[in-house]
Design a protein around this motif. Structure first.
Motif, short mmCIF file in Angstrom:
data_model
loop_
_atom_site.label_atom_id
_atom_site.label_comp_id
_atom_site.label_asym_id
_atom_site.label_seq_id
_atom_site.Cartn_x
_atom_site.Cartn_y
_atom_site.Cartn_z
N TYR A 1 0.82 -1.22 0.00
CA TYR A 1 0.00 0.00 0.00
C TYR A 1 0.85 1.26 0.00
O TYR A 1 0.50 2.27 -0.61
CB TYR A 1 -0.91 0.03 1.24
CG TYR A 1 -1.96 -1.03 1.25
CD1 TYR A 1 -3.03 -0.98 0.37
CD2 TYR A 1 -1.90 -2.08 2.14
CE1 TYR A 1 -4.00 -1.95 0.37
CE2 TYR A 1 -2.87 -3.07 2.16
CZ TYR A 1 -3.92 -3.00 1.28
OH TYR A 1 -4.88 -3.97 1.30
N ARG B 1 3.37 1.94 -1.47
CA ARG B 1 3.98 2.28 -2.75
C ARG B 1 2.99 2.89 -3.74
O ARG B 1 3.40 3.38 -4.80
CB ARG B 1 4.65 1.04 -3.33
CG ARG B 1 5.83 0.62 -2.46
CD ARG B 1 6.12 -0.86 -2.57
NE ARG B 1 6.70 -1.20 -3.85
CZ ARG B 1 6.98 -2.46 -4.21
NH1 ARG B 1 6.73 -3.47 -3.38
NH2 ARG B 1 7.51 -2.70 -5.38
N PHE B 2 1.72 2.85 -3.42
CA PHE B 2 0.75 3.50 -4.29
C PHE B 2 0.75 5.00 -4.03
O PHE B 2 0.79 5.45 -2.89
CB PHE B 2 -0.66 2.95 -4.01
CG PHE B 2 -0.95 1.64 -4.69
CD1 PHE B 2 -1.63 1.60 -5.89
CD2 PHE B 2 -0.52 0.45 -4.12
CE1 PHE B 2 -1.89 0.40 -6.53
CE2 PHE B 2 -0.78 -0.75 -4.75
CZ PHE B 2 -1.46 -0.80 -5.96
N GLY B 3 0.68 5.76 -5.12
CA GLY B 3 0.78 7.21 -4.99
C GLY B 3 -0.41 7.87 -4.32
O GLY B 3 -0.32 9.01 -3.85
N ASP B 4 -1.54 7.17 -4.24
CA ASP B 4 -2.71 7.78 -3.60
C ASP B 4 -2.78 7.48 -2.10
O ASP B 4 -3.69 7.93 -1.42
CB ASP B 4 -4.00 7.31 -4.29
CG ASP B 4 -4.10 5.80 -4.43
OD1 ASP B 4 -3.14 5.19 -4.97
OD2 ASP B 4 -5.10 5.22 -3.98
N PHE B 5 -1.82 6.70 -1.61
CA PHE B 5 -1.77 6.40 -0.17
C PHE B 5 -0.76 7.30 0.53
O PHE B 5 0.30 7.59 -0.01
CB PHE B 5 -1.36 4.93 0.06
CG PHE B 5 -2.50 3.95 -0.12
CD1 PHE B 5 -3.20 3.47 0.98
CD2 PHE B 5 -2.86 3.52 -1.39
CE1 PHE B 5 -4.24 2.57 0.82
CE2 PHE B 5 -3.91 2.62 -1.56
CZ PHE B 5 -4.60 2.14 -0.46
N PRO C 1 -6.49 12.35 -6.53
CA PRO C 1 -6.63 11.47 -7.68
C PRO C 1 -7.93 10.67 -7.60
O PRO C 1 -8.48 10.49 -6.52
CB PRO C 1 -5.42 10.54 -7.57
CG PRO C 1 -5.03 10.57 -6.13
CD PRO C 1 -5.38 11.94 -5.64
N GLU D 1 -8.16 7.64 -9.28
CA GLU D 1 -7.84 6.23 -9.45
C GLU D 1 -6.57 5.94 -8.65
O GLU D 1 -5.79 6.84 -8.36
CB GLU D 1 -7.58 5.88 -10.92
CG GLU D 1 -8.84 5.94 -11.76
CD GLU D 1 -8.59 5.45 -13.16
OE1 GLU D 1 -7.51 4.86 -13.42
OE2 GLU D 1 -9.46 5.68 -14.00
N LEU E 1 -2.94 5.28 -7.83
CA LEU E 1 -1.70 5.65 -8.49
C LEU E 1 -0.72 4.49 -8.32
O LEU E 1 -0.05 4.37 -7.30
CB LEU E 1 -1.15 6.95 -7.88
CG LEU E 1 -2.14 8.13 -7.95
CD1 LEU E 1 -1.55 9.38 -7.32
CD2 LEU E 1 -2.55 8.41 -9.40
N VAL E 2 -0.69 3.63 -9.33
CA VAL E 2 0.05 2.38 -9.24
C VAL E 2 1.55 2.67 -9.32
O VAL E 2 1.98 3.47 -10.14
CB VAL E 2 -0.37 1.43 -10.38
CG1 VAL E 2 0.38 0.12 -10.31
CG2 VAL E 2 -1.88 1.20 -10.34
N PRO E 3 2.33 2.02 -8.45
CA PRO E 3 3.77 2.27 -8.50
C PRO E 3 4.36 1.76 -9.81
O PRO E 3 3.85 0.81 -10.39
CB PRO E 3 4.30 1.49 -7.29
CG PRO E 3 3.25 0.47 -6.98
CD PRO E 3 1.94 1.07 -7.40
N GLU F 1 6.89 0.05 -10.51
CA GLU F 1 7.44 -1.30 -10.54
C GLU F 1 6.35 -2.36 -10.72
O GLU F 1 6.56 -3.54 -10.48
CB GLU F 1 8.30 -1.59 -9.31
CG GLU F 1 7.58 -1.51 -7.99
CD GLU F 1 7.50 -0.11 -7.38
OE1 GLU F 1 7.46 0.87 -8.15
OE2 GLU F 1 7.47 -0.01 -6.16
#
Lengths: 276, 276
Positions: free
Chosen positions: A147, A149-153, B8, B10, B12-14, B16
């Motif tokens: 979690y 590593r997700f930019g929205d967290f 955001p 959606e 924001l998927v890292p 990697e």
């Protein structure tokens, strides 16, 4: 936080007296030691990784949501929340929050379980505290670090300002943030349920002797261990006067599972010597 | 309630890529029916009597606490709170509140459990609604009616305004109060866990046939039922492509335990006919 002018300060007992069943006699033998509210709170919070987070939504209404947490070494919760979720957006706007952590339900009464509310202010950790927060949150679950590593967290620490612990009926207290942070989680908490079950299954006679001699109930005819911690045992005793609950302290502060066994054996020996 | 300009919309998927493990393939065979968010919420709330209540304390901060609830026939929660407790005092001052109800944790991920937040406004019921509220709250626990008789406790209905249901990863939705109130709790919810265990223990071959023929995974080599409800089964399938989760609908809407057995047998027969 009391509105003392408006509301009663004690339970308003109905006139028809005892409202349900037999109220147990409470027998705390010889001022037997108990964990403090701060210790109870630290222990309970350390035994879970999920709580209910209360935040304030944009219209000012309170929002309850599920949140996973890790713990810094001083018991400060670390949260990792998405702004896709209402609680995550709420904290960016209004950092005040509280986290309820409840022990698993046990027995027939859903309100008898222990719980703690940690109330304070969420902060975005920086620098070394951010690294500590990352590690604390990651330890909550094998999936936790994903979690982060997700930019929205975002990672948040809940900087505690006040602590409410409720241990069940008649056992509850406030404690302050400093006491909470300084208190140690019970070192035998993870062994307690198994140890109590073992005592009840295999050592009922010893428990009865302990209850009679050390637990203040010489008329007890049956004894059950309902819980134990670093400081002692909670016993449920059937007596000629009715059901009693008694607290019996260990002769030492227990710090590990072997110590718990030794301390319990010492109690049983002392009780049997007193009987003999 | 979104702050669409700031955050955001959606994940924001890292960069990697896949953050943990293998993400299961999702296979919903032939648009298999699922419960609506309102039905999921009604079912989940009907399966418990304890939730986390968020209220607003006198300084405006949000307060999370444990609360027992009963349910009116339309799913409206009924609470019985003491003004000795912070949540009880809070509601007298600020009636807006929300109640989080979570399903028991299952599996290794604490965030995979289902949960519902019911948000609205607490009201003191009067007249016939008060009688209905008394009965609803009393049904929550054998001890519940005792609380109602204490003078410091008040009954409240939580008049729902919005409902957030989260079923686990990627399954979540808002629903409105009217849809929530009109939805029926799943009539087989209390049998579901045992039925799934029975299928997994004694009918693995049938599940595999269902997964291959009806579940959209002809290359499946093993199948597990991960859940079931009035509309169908959730299967976890091991395939040559990896792990898949598949939804297979019943050919009828199930209303009771015998009907669940019949519907499952019908699925197995259809699958075997398709194989033959």
């Amino acid at each position: 936080m009391s509105d003392s002018s408006e509301f009663p300060t004690e339970h308003l007992v109905p006139p028809e007296a005892v409202p349900y069943g037999a109220v147990p006699l409470l027998v705390d033998a010889r001022g037997a030691p108990r964990p403090s509210a701060a210790e109870e709170a630290r222990t309970l919070v350390s035994r879970s990784v999920v709580g209910a987070l209360a935040t304030v939504s944009d219209d000012g209404s309170p929002w309850a949501s599920l949140a996973m947490y890790g713990l810094l070494p001083d018991g400060t919760p670390v949260l990792c929340l998405s702004t896709l979720a209402e609680h995550g957006r709420n904290l960016h706007r209004e950092p005040r929050a509280s986290l309820l952590v409840a022990a698993p339900e046990s027995g027939r009464d859903p309100l008898a379980c222990g719980r703690v509310t940690l109330a304070g202010r969420a902060e975005r950790p920086r620098g070394e505290r951010l690294e500590a927060a990352r590690a604390a949150h990651a330890s909550a679950s094998p999936l936790a670090s994903a979690y982060q590593r997700f930019g929205d967290f975002s990672l948040w620490t809940l900087e505690i300002e006040r602590v409410r612990w409720v241990g069940g009926y008649g056992r509850m207290d406030w404690t302050d943030a400093e006491s909470y942070r300084r208190a140690e989680p019970d070192p035998i908490a993870e062994h307690a349920a198994r140890a109590a079950a073992h005592l009840n299954e295999d050592h009922a006679d010893a428990l009865l002797a302990i209850g009679r001699v050390l637990g203040g109930c010489p008329d007890a005819v049956a004894a059950t261990c309902e819980g134990l911690d670093r400081y002692g045992l909670d016993l449920r005793l059937e007596t000629s006067r009715g059901i009693a609950t008694s607290r019996v302290g260990f002769d030492r502060r227990v710090v590990d599972a072997p110590g718990l066994r030794d301390a319990t054996v010492a109690l049983a020996r002392a009780a049997r010597a007193g009987l003999g």
